[in-house]
Design a protein around this motif. Structure first.
Motif, short mmCIF file in Angstrom:
data_model
loop_
_atom_site.label_atom_id
_atom_site.label_comp_id
_atom_site.label_asym_id
_atom_site.label_seq_id
_atom_site.Cartn_x
_atom_site.Cartn_y
_atom_site.Cartn_z
N ASP A 168 6.09 -21.34 9.78
CA ASP A 168 5.55 -21.90 8.54
C ASP A 168 5.36 -23.41 8.70
O ASP A 168 4.32 -23.96 8.34
CB ASP A 168 6.52 -21.59 7.39
N CYS A 221 3.12 -19.48 7.31
CA CYS A 221 3.52 -18.20 7.90
C CYS A 221 3.70 -17.13 6.82
O CYS A 221 4.19 -17.42 5.73
CB CYS A 221 4.83 -18.38 8.67
N TYR A 222 3.32 -15.91 7.14
CA TYR A 222 3.36 -14.79 6.18
C TYR A 222 3.91 -13.53 6.83
O TYR A 222 3.68 -13.30 8.02
CB TYR A 222 1.94 -14.47 5.68
N THR A 223 4.57 -12.71 6.02
CA THR A 223 4.87 -11.33 6.42
C THR A 223 3.89 -10.42 5.65
O THR A 223 3.26 -10.87 4.68
CB THR A 223 6.32 -10.96 6.05
N CYS A 230 10.00 -17.08 10.75
CA CYS A 230 9.12 -17.37 9.62
C CYS A 230 9.18 -18.85 9.26
O CYS A 230 8.15 -19.50 9.06
CB CYS A 230 9.51 -16.48 8.43
N GLU A 286 3.50 -10.28 1.88
CA GLU A 286 3.05 -11.52 1.24
C GLU A 286 1.53 -11.68 1.30
O GLU A 286 1.00 -12.72 0.90
CB GLU A 286 3.74 -12.72 1.93
N ILE A 287 0.84 -10.66 1.81
CA ILE A 287 -0.62 -10.72 1.97
C ILE A 287 -1.28 -9.63 1.13
O ILE A 287 -0.86 -8.47 1.18
CB ILE A 287 -0.97 -10.53 3.46
#
Lengths: 304, 304
Positions: B110, B280-282, B106, B285-286
């Protein structure tokens, strides 16, 4: 610390107080009542600051609107969401009317929030709320198929209020029972006003728009209050297709104390409100991470 | 239309092709293979554009990395996420190593995404992935309590690969069976290489770090391929406290085709990637809304 005000002090207000007290990153700015002389009678804890106008409280970041749903968009209500947004205070509600009413509220509060640099999160309960999130997860996971939301068994606030408004009804409780495929049975328990015929009152209930489409049973009881409990639940299911794979099966089930869960979700939304840009949001429009009191590292270690 | 490239064409690549074809808002830019002469053998549909370098494809918005998890962060792999991000292409992976490895990936992506104005979504499968979202919803709904994630029954890719690497094993299948409370039984089916003693191979498997902590049963079979199916599942449960209300009960259950679900979630993440800022996202987080092909009005009418 996030400073939150509680507006109204019924079941949800009381549960919000408890949820805020338990949250390490939140602080109770105070309780807003129409008439602050009623604080004790309503069960507001003795140590709490109670005011009649939210502007009397110091630096409120966010207000939890624990008032009836229909007061949230009501311009004549001084604690309506749009009025608080105009003061620069974020608002959280558990407005529960689906469809047009939700859309209209969203548009109105989006405008108010953007104008005054504040954030509204609407429908922040369990349905609408986390059920809405689950319906979204179900559908992007298997875009073709059917989702059913089955409520209960548990007391329906909306249906209970509808029964109480019917001529001849002294007190009432409407319990929702799931029959599967999103169909529901309504079990209605009523106390009668003197001089009314049960069969006539029962017929009026069954013809009410709230009940006319569902299997409805009406029963006369001596004491409605002896039947009340705050437990509720939902069973959601989806059978659908991911890509070319049929028969993808998903279920979500919960058995919960209704006001406690609603208030807890409102508190999580209050936290999230400080991380959104100005405007109005529903829960599926907010990252789950923003509703949790965690850093990115904690999020990835504990949840991802 | 979102133009997506499929990088790699194993089970997940094939399922991604099917999921992209079914999505009305997505377009397949092409399939990227190390050796494009193998396209037919791998089952790439005849009409597809196949290239060995993603730069040969026109205007790719996002790449679905359907390559082994460990290739995603590998700087020596030309289709590693960071290399594609440097080309300005968003990347979606279903990287499945929890903890430090996920955190490191991540951080790295990112930085790469922010430098090159591109977006990476990592761990976009079911666990990590939608299970991570559910764990988050469970916890903000009842912050004190315990969540258990119970996998299976179904084939574990990681454990199967681990068994195949053990001396004397010709072919293998490791099935995960849930025992409750997040504990699992490992059922390992193996074909032996000639000249190896079953009892010795079995002992080696049980001592492997992948198996040493779990109840593990090893069985010799004649044909592992006759046992394989792509079905899998999860049963998640939380019992916790909302505010002052104990005994809040939540469960999430699914029975699914594993590569089809993973690919479908990657496609939803591909859609969402175009709505995030660089970085960057998991999945937690969206916003869920970004993973659905809907306007705000449709979202509120159909899901909220």
């Amino acid at each position: 610390m996030v400073r939150a005000a509680i507006v109204g002090y019924g079941n949800i207000g009381k549960a919000s107080y408890e949820a805020l007290e338990a949250a390490k990153d939140m602080e109770i700015a105070g309780v807003v009542l129409r008439d602050k002389t009623k604080a004790q009678e309503k069960g507001v804890p003795a140590g709490a600051t109670v005011v009649e106008d939210i502007r009397e409280l110091n630096s409120v970041d966010v207000a939890l609107l624990c008032i009836p749903s229909l007061s949230v968009p009501n311009a004549n209500e001084k604690n309506a969401a749009a009025h608080l947004l105009a003061l620069g205070i974020n608002t959280i509600d558990s407005f529960d009317v689906h469809g047009d009413a939700m859309l209209n509220l969203c548009e109105k509060l989006d405008t108010a929030g953007k104008k005054h640099n504040s954030v509204a999160i609407i429908g922040a309960g369990w349905d609408p709320g986390i059920d809405s999130m689950i319906r979204g997860i179900f559908e992007f996971s298997a875009p073709r198929g059917l989702t059913y939301t089955n409520f209960g068994p548990g007391m329906s606030m909306g249906h209970t209020v509808a029964v109480k408004a019917i001529e001849g009804v002294k007190n009432a409780l409407s319990v929702t029972v799931p029959l599967g495929q999103g169909l529901h049975r309504r079990m209605v328990y009523i106390e009668l006003h003197a001089g009314h015929e049960f069969s006539e009152v029962s017929a009026r209930i069954k013809k009410d728009p709230y009940f006319v489409k569902d299997e409805t049973h009406v029963m006369q009881v001596e004491d409605v209050s002896a039947l009340q409990d705050m437990g509720h639940g939902v069973h959601m299911e989806r059978k659908g297709v991911s890509g070319a794979a049929d028969n993808q099966l998903f279920t979500f089930d919960m058995r919960i104390n209704n006001p406690a869960l609603t208030a807890q979700i409102m508190v999580a939304a209050a936290r999230a409100s400080l991380r959104q840009g100005a405007g109005c949001y529903t829960l599926p429009e907010i990252p789950i991470a923003h509703m949790l009191p965690v850093t990115r590292e904690e999020l990835i270690r504990r949840f991802v």
